[in-house]
Design an enzyme around this catalytic site. Sequence first.
Site, mmCIF file in Angstrom:
data_model
loop_
_atom_site.group_PDB
_atom_site.id
_atom_site.type_symbol
_atom_site.label_atom_id
_atom_site.label_comp_id
_atom_site.label_asym_id
_atom_site.label_seq_id
_atom_site.Cartn_x
_atom_site.Cartn_y
_atom_site.Cartn_z
ATOM 1 N N SER A 23 35.383 -29.649 10.276
ATOM 2 C CA SER A 23 35.152 -30.607 9.372
ATOM 3 C C SER A 23 33.770 -31.058 9.108
ATOM 4 O O SER A 23 33.191 -32.287 8.829
ATOM 5 C CB SER A 23 36.152 -32.054 9.134
ATOM 6 O OG SER A 23 37.287 -31.673 8.900
ATOM 7 N N ASP A 31 40.951 -34.117 5.992
ATOM 8 C CA ASP A 31 39.595 -34.204 6.923
ATOM 9 C C ASP A 31 38.776 -35.064 6.735
ATOM 10 O O ASP A 31 38.374 -35.961 7.403
ATOM 11 C CB ASP A 31 38.663 -32.758 6.381
ATOM 12 C CG ASP A 31 39.398 -31.646 6.778
ATOM 13 O OD1 ASP A 31 40.443 -31.604 7.302
ATOM 14 O OD2 ASP A 31 38.737 -30.483 6.160
HETATM 15 C C1 GLA Z 1 40.781 -27.708 5.714
HETATM 16 C C2 GLA Z 1 41.027 -28.643 4.197
HETATM 17 C C3 GLA Z 1 42.212 -29.659 4.756
HETATM 18 C C4 GLA Z 1 43.412 -28.998 5.166
HETATM 19 C C5 GLA Z 1 43.195 -27.878 6.259
HETATM 20 C C6 GLA Z 1 44.344 -27.071 6.514
HETATM 21 O O1 GLA Z 1 40.606 -28.416 6.706
HETATM 22 O O2 GLA Z 1 40.074 -29.100 4.104
HETATM 23 O O3 GLA Z 1 42.350 -30.568 3.766
HETATM 24 O O4 GLA Z 1 44.113 -28.598 4.159
HETATM 25 O O5 GLA Z 1 42.212 -27.164 5.858
HETATM 26 O O6 GLA Z 1 45.244 -27.956 7.211
#
Ligand code: GLA
Length: 391
Positions: A129, A175
Amino acid sequence: MDISNLNKIFFEKYNNRNEKPVIFFSPGRVNLIGEHTDYNGGFVFPCAINYGTYLVIRKTEDPIIRFSTLNFNEDSSVALPAEGLFVNTGQKWINYPLGVMNEFIARGAVLPGMDLLFSGDIPNGAGLSSSASIEMVTAVALNELLDQQLDMLELVKMSQRAENHFVGMNCGIMDQFAVGFGSKDHAIALDCDTLEYKNVPLILGGHSLIIANTNKRRGLTDSKYNERRAECESAVELLQTYRPLRNLGELDSNDIPALGKFIDDAVIRKRAHHVITENARVKEAVKVLMDNDLRRFGELMTESHDSLRDDYEVTGFELDTLAGEAIKLPGVLGSRMTGAGFGGCTVSIVESGSVDQFISELGRVYFEKTGLKADFYRPLIGDGARMIYPG
Ligand code: GLA
């Protein structure tokens, strides 16, 4: 990160030592379990980590926003729009803060000129993230600088919207939520449908959380991600004849037989199967963690990886090798991919005394099988996005 050093670099870039900047920090996150469930109205169980993004920022008198980052050699400046919103700048990283700024403008805030310096230590595109971290550090900073008094949930939603509409990645809310609501030494059990959440102490009793980066370039992640979302939406549509349904998160294991009856397409069926079983695993994982049953928690992580590999098909050779080889090593309770997948990182629970061996052995086998060098991190679990100076 040394704050006085950040200040020093800020003044080297922007001069004018009389106008003091303010410093904010926003973490990255690691998701322990509950993958690709957030946009299905399901459960997730992430925590904020001590790797993150610093933002040094101050208002100026010029009608210009200046961006600079210690991560790439790429400074930019953008004129404040005379009216309306900023437009997307192509592939540039400043789209993340610009998207968030637009959210403030859309709420009626009047933006001043600003100098911004970002510095982050989250590996890019690794499923930890880094994007949400940049968005959220911008959101908490503008909230403070423009005296908007928005609560954290609003900032989380604005950052998610910036990513969906401005950056063009159709992500769920996990995230930004984890990065905003992180709490030291706790994981967040979040219901992505109601946004109710509970902080659960992450007590690992003699074990450590280890993140391993495949260092595989992630390529088509965004398009594959959006494809998975569309497949889940098709599943919901097909299941309407079974029962009225808003999202797959409303189903549980009793509904699994219905998938065979109402969904002919084997791929769509597998996607729905993952979401239902993953949701059940998150609920059990939260419970067993509170009961200190780490062994079962680890098993659930491994089962989650298998489901993401077989049913959801978002892992790939590198992630499968890293997670699959990890669980063969001594002292490992569980291992799984974390984040969107298609590359990025795994997260494992490893007996603390075995961590050194884990890192050297896993690194060696992974290199042998893939030709890639993995990076390892031993994160601390920290608090969410906040002002740190003056604090
Ligand atoms: C990414 C997205 C999240 C989530 C994950 C999978 O990190 O930003 O919102 O969907 O993938 O769990």
